[in-house]
Design an enzyme around this catalytic site. Sequence first.
Site, PDB file in Angstrom:
ATOM      1  N   GLY A   1       0.848  -1.186   0.000  1.00 39.93           N
ATOM      2  CA  GLY A   1       0.000   0.000   0.000  1.00 39.93           C
ATOM      3  C   GLY A   1       0.884   1.237   0.000  1.00 39.93           C
ATOM      4  O   GLY A   1       1.736   1.399   0.875  1.00 39.93           O
TER       5      GLY A   1
ATOM      6  N   ARG B   1      10.132   0.275  -3.961  1.00 37.01           N
ATOM      7  CA  ARG B   1       8.964   0.125  -4.833  1.00 37.01           C
ATOM      8  C   ARG B   1       8.952   1.302  -5.802  1.00 37.01           C
ATOM      9  O   ARG B   1       8.666   2.419  -5.392  1.00 37.01           O
ATOM     10  CB  ARG B   1       7.649   0.106  -4.048  1.00 37.01           C
ATOM     11  CG  ARG B   1       7.381  -1.079  -3.140  1.00 37.01           C
ATOM     12  CD  ARG B   1       7.319  -2.424  -3.809  1.00 37.01           C
ATOM     13  NE  ARG B   1       6.319  -2.595  -4.836  1.00 37.01           N
ATOM     14  CZ  ARG B   1       5.070  -3.004  -4.618  1.00 37.01           C
ATOM     15  NH1 ARG B   1       4.613  -3.205  -3.413  1.00 37.01           N
ATOM     16  NH2 ARG B   1       4.255  -3.211  -5.633  1.00 37.01           N
TER      17      ARG B   1
ATOM     18  N   GLN C   1      -5.020  -9.715  -3.590  1.00 36.07           N
ATOM     19  CA  GLN C   1      -5.151  -8.755  -2.488  1.00 36.07           C
ATOM     20  C   GLN C   1      -6.606  -8.466  -2.148  1.00 36.07           C
ATOM     21  O   GLN C   1      -6.931  -8.156  -1.005  1.00 36.07           O
ATOM     22  CB  GLN C   1      -4.427  -7.446  -2.818  1.00 36.07           C
ATOM     23  CG  GLN C   1      -2.913  -7.575  -2.913  1.00 36.07           C
ATOM     24  CD  GLN C   1      -2.434  -7.721  -4.346  1.00 36.07           C
ATOM     25  OE1 GLN C   1      -3.140  -8.290  -5.188  1.00 36.07           O
ATOM     26  NE2 GLN C   1      -1.258  -7.219  -4.636  1.00 36.07           N
TER      27      GLN C   1
ATOM     28  N   ASP D   1      -1.484   4.459  -6.913  1.00 38.87           N
ATOM     29  CA  ASP D   1      -0.112   4.513  -6.404  1.00 38.87           C
ATOM     30  C   ASP D   1       0.623   5.746  -6.917  1.00 38.87           C
ATOM     31  O   ASP D   1       1.599   6.169  -6.316  1.00 38.87           O
ATOM     32  CB  ASP D   1       0.652   3.249  -6.817  1.00 38.87           C
ATOM     33  CG  ASP D   1       0.259   2.055  -5.980  1.00 38.87           C
ATOM     34  OD1 ASP D   1       1.042   1.669  -5.100  1.00 38.87           O
ATOM     35  OD2 ASP D   1      -0.851   1.507  -6.189  1.00 38.87           O
TER      36      ASP D   1
ATOM     37  N   ASN E   1      -2.409   2.152 -10.886  1.00 34.59           N
ATOM     38  CA  ASN E   1      -2.962   1.396  -9.766  1.00 34.59           C
ATOM     39  C   ASN E   1      -2.761  -0.087 -10.061  1.00 34.59           C
ATOM     40  O   ASN E   1      -2.238  -0.457 -11.124  1.00 34.59           O
ATOM     41  CB  ASN E   1      -4.452   1.718  -9.582  1.00 34.59           C
ATOM     42  CG  ASN E   1      -5.000   1.191  -8.269  1.00 34.59           C
ATOM     43  OD1 ASN E   1      -4.395   1.392  -7.216  1.00 34.59           O
ATOM     44  ND2 ASN E   1      -6.131   0.524  -8.307  1.00 34.59           N
ATOM     45  N   LYS E   2      -3.141  -0.927  -9.125  1.00 35.99           N
ATOM     46  CA  LYS E   2      -2.958  -2.368  -9.287  1.00 35.99           C
ATOM     47  C   LYS E   2      -3.468  -2.829 -10.645  1.00 35.99           C
ATOM     48  O   LYS E   2      -4.531  -2.406 -11.107  1.00 35.99           O
ATOM     49  CB  LYS E   2      -3.681  -3.097  -8.158  1.00 35.99           C
ATOM     50  CG  LYS E   2      -3.531  -4.612  -8.186  1.00 35.99           C
ATOM     51  CD  LYS E   2      -2.071  -5.036  -8.140  1.00 35.99           C
ATOM     52  CE  LYS E   2      -1.325  -4.510  -6.934  1.00 35.99           C
ATOM     53  NZ  LYS E   2       0.111  -4.873  -6.946  1.00 35.99           N
TER      54      LYS E   2
END
Length: 346
Positions: free
Chosen positions: A50, A86, A187, A228, A238-239
């Site tokens: 996150g 990351r 997730q 993100d 994003n994911k």
Amino acid sequence: MQNLTALSLKTTDGTLYVLDQTLLPQQQQWRACRSVAQLVGMIKQLQLRGAPAIGIGACLLLALRAEQGVSRQQLQQDAEILRAARPTAVNLMNNIDSMLHALATPDYATAAVACAEALFAEDVALCQQMAAHGAALVQPDEQLLTHCNTGGLATAGVGTALGVINLAHQQGKNIRLWVDETRPLLQGGRLTAWECQQLGIPYQLICDNMAAMLMARGQVDRLFVGADRIAANGDFANKVGTYSLAVLAQYHQVPFYVVAPHTTVDLNCPDGSVIPIEQRDASEVRGVCGAFVQTTFHQIIWAPQDAPVFNPAFDVTPASLVTGWVLDTGVYSQQDIASGVLQQLV
């Protein structure tokens, strides 16, 4: 440093602890983290994940090490190592920049602790503000859909998109939530479903490829996802799988919202094409690693051992597909974004 507690992070008596998210929902295990290498490993293995939580966790560790007497030069080196853990999550970079500024002051240890505590408190407040703005969009009896995990596990506060959804639930709006499982690391199935159970949010878990059918049937009224990194023009990373949902939402005329703090905006990225996208290990797609079966961890592989794999952790959704950007400062339309409102917020 004072003792701080969030859903996935806490500091107790000078030690940082991380709730191991790879073991959820079957086990809730806190792991002590005392070194930079250990935290980098936790971030890469998604024990801590996150964008906001990663940035805050990194700052808490730096502050604790400063308090323990680690030299300024070593802490500055540590900060750069953590920054690279990351590549897509811009909150990490922004928070590290704040810590480096604190480390440049004469009493760097005191400044580092104050900075980390302030960033923690700020994220809690930002989450509350996003939740209030986003929940105001939700109408009674709506069916919502979300992707990946955007709750308290991903932040220091109540979360981003899931924080919005939870507040709408608390307001008695009688919502129901569709939770994408979120391939390949699940997730949604593992983390968001667990959080929904903890919060009492009525939900149903679906495979990612079921969202289109639900929208076609009129069973999705609104989508909320996290981010993100948001580029200056409103494109956002994003994911992986978020872009697909945005395309489906536009086709089916379902409102699609991205929820993120203003600290996720990166004005150094003019558009989504320059957002760095992390590539992850092929084993995540070839099968499931670390599946919890009774009391033993197993590796379940369904693809050929040497199957070539493309495994981006994130995708980029163009601003043209977004109904609104729910930030801590308000809700912004495409017209707002085109007028340069993001440049005024950062």
